[in-house]
Write an enzyme that holds these catalytic residues in place. Structure first.
Site, PDB file in Angstrom:
ATOM      1  N   LEU A   1      26.579   4.629  21.498  1.00  0.00           N
ATOM      2  CA  LEU A   1      26.859   3.314  22.383  1.00  0.00           C
ATOM      3  C   LEU A   1      26.509   2.606  20.935  1.00  0.00           C
ATOM      4  O   LEU A   1      26.640   2.471  19.989  1.00  0.00           O
ATOM      5  CB  LEU A   1      25.504   2.672  22.463  1.00  0.00           C
ATOM      6  CG  LEU A   1      25.335   4.130  24.097  1.00  0.00           C
ATOM      7  CD1 LEU A   1      23.651   4.063  25.071  1.00  0.00           C
ATOM      8  CD2 LEU A   1      26.337   3.796  24.927  1.00  0.00           C
ATOM      9  N   CYS A   2      27.139   1.674  20.611  1.00  0.00           N
ATOM     10  CA  CYS A   2      27.693   0.340  19.037  1.00  0.00           C
ATOM     11  C   CYS A   2      27.511   1.691  18.316  1.00  0.00           C
ATOM     12  O   CYS A   2      29.611   2.502  18.425  1.00  0.00           O
ATOM     13  CB  CYS A   2      26.368   0.479  19.554  1.00  0.00           C
ATOM     14  SG  CYS A   2      26.394  -1.731  18.197  1.00  0.00           S
ATOM     15  N   THR A   3      27.276   1.545  17.033  1.00  0.00           N
ATOM     16  CA  THR A   3      27.887   2.406  16.249  1.00  0.00           C
ATOM     17  C   THR A   3      26.902   3.876  16.422  1.00  0.00           C
ATOM     18  O   THR A   3      27.357   4.798  15.559  1.00  0.00           O
ATOM     19  CB  THR A   3      26.778   1.692  14.812  1.00  0.00           C
ATOM     20  OG1 THR A   3      26.035   2.339  14.911  1.00  0.00           O
ATOM     21  CG2 THR A   3      27.238   0.355  14.676  1.00  0.00           C
TER      22      THR A   3
END
Length: 315
Positions: free
Chosen positions: A103-105
């Site tokens: 998720l995201c980074t």
């Protein structure tokens, strides 16, 4: 029962855990506890998010298996390397889990573990170049909401994780359940994985309600010619005043802004539907298919057909 494990570390972005609401509401919609989820960290115990909220976690070693693992990201300006124990765990989990998501980074951890080698992936647009530089073996696409490549899922930043979670619900429980969950969560639209991370309206960001009303009107009437006189009337300004105020508030002329809205509408239709380009052009306000292609190539560097193929691969 489908078991979900969220992997967090110190300084994680709390927004990533908002995805738990998607799975919670899926249970409510189906009136069954289909999803069971918990948070994990290397040692267990309380882990502090970047906003200072502490979350109780179980030690990774205590979970022998889960169907889906979701690795949360952080909001630091530089993405720190993942903990060695997390990388080892992810390599083992790949052999047993149905899917693993960054998720995201959080996608950086998947890349460090070697899970994304030779695969397509995305992350928050702010960090996409860094991800590509650190891991040239990963095919990074910096302009997608989320990407599914086999059992590996990656999402763009912040709210894009909600779209990824909703896509998981659709894959597990079907379109009707996913639609009902989105409705209960008051999500204004369900974004496909191939959709762009950028929003034209967000980029314009007018400062007053009258210019916002004109933009809302324009987006709802893209099929029309949309003259300055028409938009000025919506904003209750003279055409001359409207042009001056519009440019001062958005940094663009009305004509340029309307073209951007038309392009965004056309791209969404191209990515999310199978409508012929003639219909896409008509519905988004372009003269014809040729006009759409000219403007599309000038702004995006590729013709509409390439965008459509990319969206199908990424969804």
């Amino acid at each position: 029962m489908h078991r979900l494990g969220f992997i967090v570390s110190e300084g994680f972005q709390l927004m990533a855990l908002s995805t738990q609401a998607v799975f919670e509401f899926a249970n409510l919609v189906t009136e069954d506890k289909f999803y069971d989820f918990a948070c994990y960290s290397v040692t267990g115990g309380d882990v502090m998010s970047s906003s200072g909220v502490r979350v109780s976690t179980l030690p990774l070693a205590s979970c022998t298996q889960a169907d889906t693992w979701l690795v949360t990201g952080a909001s630091d300006p530089i993405v720190a390397p993942a903990e060695t124990e997390v990388l080892k765990f992810l390599r083992r989990a790949e052999r047993h889990a149905r899917r693993i998501a960054g998720l995201c980074t959080g996608g950086f951890a998947l890349a460090e573990a070697g899970l994304l080698d030779g695969r397509r992936a995305t992350t928050h647009w702010l960090f996409a170049r860094d991800l590509q530089a650190r891991h040239p073996e990963v095919q990074v696409d910096d302009d997608r909401i989320f990407i599914v490549d086999g059992p590996l899922w990656t999402s763009a930043g912040m709210t894009a994780a909600l779209d990824l979670a909703l896509a998981m619900v659709e894959a597990d429980l079907g379109q009707d359940v996913a639609r009902a969950v989105a409705h209960k969560l008051v999500m204004p639209q369900r974004r496909t994985g191939g959709q762009s991370q950028h929003s034209e309206l967000l980029e314009l960001a007018p400062k007053t309600d009258r210019i916002q009303q004109a933009l809302d009107y324009a987006r709802a009437h893209l099929k029309q010619a949309l003259s300055v006189e028409e938009l000025a009337e919506v904003a209750h300004l003279s055409p001359r005043q409207f042009s001056r105020v519009f440019t001062a508030e958005t940094g663009q002329s009305p004509a340029k802004a309307i073209e951007g809205l038309r392009l965004e509408a056309a791209r969404l239709m191209i990515e999310q539907s199978r409508h012929p380009l003639e219909i896409v052009a008509r519905e988004s306000g372009f003269r014809d298919r040729r006009h759409l292609r000219e403007v599309f190539v000038r702004n995006f560097g590729v013709p509409p057909q390439v965008t459509r193929r990319g969206a199908r691969l990424g969804s």
